[in-house]
Design an enzyme around this catalytic site. Structure first.
Site, PDB file in Angstrom:
ATOM      1  N   GLU A  68      -3.511   8.396   6.532  1.00 40.27           N
ATOM      2  CA  GLU A  68      -4.598   7.757   5.782  1.00 40.27           C
ATOM      3  C   GLU A  68      -5.965   8.299   6.216  1.00 40.27           C
ATOM      4  O   GLU A  68      -6.918   8.258   5.453  1.00 40.27           O
ATOM      5  CB  GLU A  68      -4.533   6.239   5.984  1.00 40.27           C
ATOM      6  CG  GLU A  68      -4.708   5.476   4.690  1.00 40.27           C
ATOM      7  CD  GLU A  68      -4.393   3.991   4.818  1.00 40.27           C
ATOM      8  OE1 GLU A  68      -3.615   3.506   3.993  1.00 40.27           O
ATOM      9  OE2 GLU A  68      -4.912   3.316   5.723  1.00 40.27           O
ATOM     10  N   HIS A 106      21.081  15.113  13.598  1.00 38.40           N
ATOM     11  CA  HIS A 106      22.305  15.159  12.792  1.00 38.40           C
ATOM     12  C   HIS A 106      22.009  14.930  11.315  1.00 38.40           C
ATOM     13  O   HIS A 106      22.922  14.719  10.522  1.00 38.40           O
ATOM     14  CB  HIS A 106      23.313  14.135  13.325  1.00 38.40           C
ATOM     15  CG  HIS A 106      23.727  14.452  14.729  1.00 38.40           C
ATOM     16  ND1 HIS A 106      24.921  15.047  15.050  1.00 38.40           N
ATOM     17  CD2 HIS A 106      23.060  14.313  15.907  1.00 38.40           C
ATOM     18  CE1 HIS A 106      24.991  15.245  16.357  1.00 38.40           C
ATOM     19  NE2 HIS A 106      23.866  14.795  16.898  1.00 38.40           N
ATOM     20  N   LYS A 142      -3.270   0.504  -6.554  1.00 39.15           N
ATOM     21  CA  LYS A 142      -3.642  -0.917  -6.717  1.00 39.15           C
ATOM     22  C   LYS A 142      -4.162  -1.167  -8.127  1.00 39.15           C
ATOM     23  O   LYS A 142      -3.813  -2.164  -8.762  1.00 39.15           O
ATOM     24  CB  LYS A 142      -4.738  -1.290  -5.713  1.00 39.15           C
ATOM     25  CG  LYS A 142      -4.242  -1.397  -4.289  1.00 39.15           C
ATOM     26  CD  LYS A 142      -5.333  -1.960  -3.396  1.00 39.15           C
ATOM     27  CE  LYS A 142      -4.958  -1.816  -1.942  1.00 39.15           C
ATOM     28  NZ  LYS A 142      -6.067  -2.046  -1.033  1.00 39.15           N
TER      29      LYS A 142
END
Ligand code: PA5
Length: 457
Positions: free
Chosen positions: A290, A311, A425
């Site tokens: 961010e 793995h 948003k």
């Protein structure tokens, strides 16, 4: 006390010491931007001297509220998202016994700590309500803005449940709000209802707020030694105030990753060898993602838990596109050791390890993997942390915060804003019909309808 060291020996195939130290001039400039508070986002530099300026009275209030909750409730629900939960979860997971949420409180002495409001999944919250049946619980709702949708919705649900369980008046004494001193919906609600509240300083942004009550209160409820954590952070503040790249590992790390980025290493993988550090990785990912991912720039921060992910992701790291580097967190001393036993059949042919600590095997796996990855074209740096305790986590948190501020300024972006987060948003508000987003809703519905249903196979 020892300190955290940065080992950069596995970097030098890709960047030389000369190249790194040649960054000193840029580092000096960015150091001044940070410490003279004259760079982009300078309203949000409160975290810089937070450790040394802790308010003793506030810490006492946090400790005493935490102490009473440890006695009173079975479960402590922490509601928050992004910077309002990741640091607390990272530290609590790192320092608590792995199965503490499965053990009775009589054994651990602390309530089960459960996080909520960090997503919008109804099933998770339904299941949590179900889990809470017959249990006593308290809530810490954390939101700096006080208006974030995810925690606000979760708070509605759990506040209602608590009020139903114990009555409105008693519920008020079991709800704690951590928010801005004077503004936002949560501040207003908290003042109206008379909840005990803790303040998030105005000049500390969400992802830099773990050493404020945002992180400290849940940590205290989990029984973490705040004094040690703060002391470690204070030491970090002193250590990483140094301008000289040769003496400041946080600045060295920032300069090295900046050079790696310039040389095409676009992805950084933060690697741990201890599952308890998984969420510290998530915290780090938010801090760097961010803060740096803007203006079409920024290293993509990823995390891996080794040897588990060797793995699954090991193949990609060893042989995939050569655009990555690793930062390894090495905890030098395990909290516990387990000696490998001799087996009479030795069918698995592992008796040669008998008498050794399983942690030794982990350490050799780490060394071998770093060399293999280097051979495969993946440079790395290793942060050597003497022990996993509150003191060194405090220092590590400050290390990453300071390096992040430096790194983003070296990159030429404002570390303290997050304009990109608004896009989702806005669309979400439009689609759920939030008043004030009518125009956006029309546009979105139109573009959704023109995309058509015929593009589904
Ligand atoms: O770093 C940030 O500012 C964000 O990640 C916030 O922490 C996150 O969006 C939550 O915001 P708030 O605490 O206002 O609910």
């Amino acid at each position: 006390m020892e300190k955290i060291h940065l080992d950069y020996s596995h970097l030098l195939k890709d960047v030389s010491e000369e190249e790194i130290f040649a960054k000193q001039g840029e580092v000096d400039t960015c150091h001044s931007l940070l410490h003279k508070k004259s760079g982009a986002g300078n309203d949000y530099l409160g975290w810089l001297d937070l450790p040394s300026c802790m308010n003793g009275r506030e810490i006492q209030e946090i400790e005493s509220a935490a102490q009473s909750l440890r006695e009173k409730v079975d479960v402590f629900i922490v509601i928050g998202i992004g910077g309002s939960y990741l640091g607390a979860k990272g530290v609590i997971d790192a320092l608590s016994p792995a199965f503490s949420n499965s053990l009775p409180k009589s054994k651990t002495g602390v309530p089960h700590i459960i996080f909520a409001g960090h997503h919008l999944d109804s099933t998770y919250h339904y299941d949590l309500m179900d889990y809470l049946k017959g249990k006593s619980f308290a809530i810490n709702v954390i939101s700096k803005s006080g208006t974030t949708t995810e925690p606000a919705l979760a708070f509605r649900m759990f506040k209602t449940l608590l009020e139903e369980n114990v009555g409105k008046e008693k519920a008020k004494r079991l709800i704690f709000a951590t928010t801005d001193r004077s503004k936002g919906a949560l501040r207003n609600l908290s003042d109206l209802e008379g909840y005990q509240s803790f303040v998030i300083p105005g000049d500390v942004g969400g992802r830099f707020s773990v050493l404020t009550p945002v992180g400290l209160f849940p940590m205290a409820v989990a029984g973490i030694d705040l004094g040690q954590m703060i002391q470690g952070a204070v030491e970090g503040q002193k250590l990483y105030e140094e301008r000289d790249l040769k003496k400041n590992p946080a600045y060295f790390y920032a300069a090295a990753r900046n050079l790696l980025y310039q040389k095409g290493k676009k992805i950084e993988v933060l690697v741990n060898y201890i599952p308890a550090l998984q969420y510290m990785g998530e915290w780090w990912k938010q801090l760097y993602g961010e803060s740096e991912g803007k203006d079409k720039r920024g290293i993509f921060p990823a995390t891996c838990n080794f040897t588990t992910d060797l793995h699954s992701m090991g193949q990609w790291i060893q042989d995939g596109e050569r655009t990555i580097f690793e930062t390894i967190i090495h905890i030098e001393k395990s909290r516990h050791t387990i000696q490998i036993e001799k087996d009479s059949t030795n069918l698995d042919k592992l008796n040669f390890l008998a008498g050794k600590d399983i942690g030794d095997v982990n350490r050799q796996a780490m060394k071998g993997t770093a060399l293999a990855h280097l051979e495969g074209g993946v440079p790395s740096m290793t942060l050597k942390v003497p022990e996993l305790n509150a003191y060194y986590l405090g220092q590590l948190i400050y290390f990453f915060e300071k390096a992040c501020g430096m790194s983003a300024y070296l990159l030429g972006v404002n570390p303290f804003d997050q304009p990109g987060v608004e896009a989702y948003k806005k669309n979400m508000f439009a689609l759920i019909g939030k008043p004030g987003f009518e125009e956006e809703r029309k546009t979105l519905l139109k573009s959704l309808s023109t995309m058509g249903d015929d593009k589904i196979i």
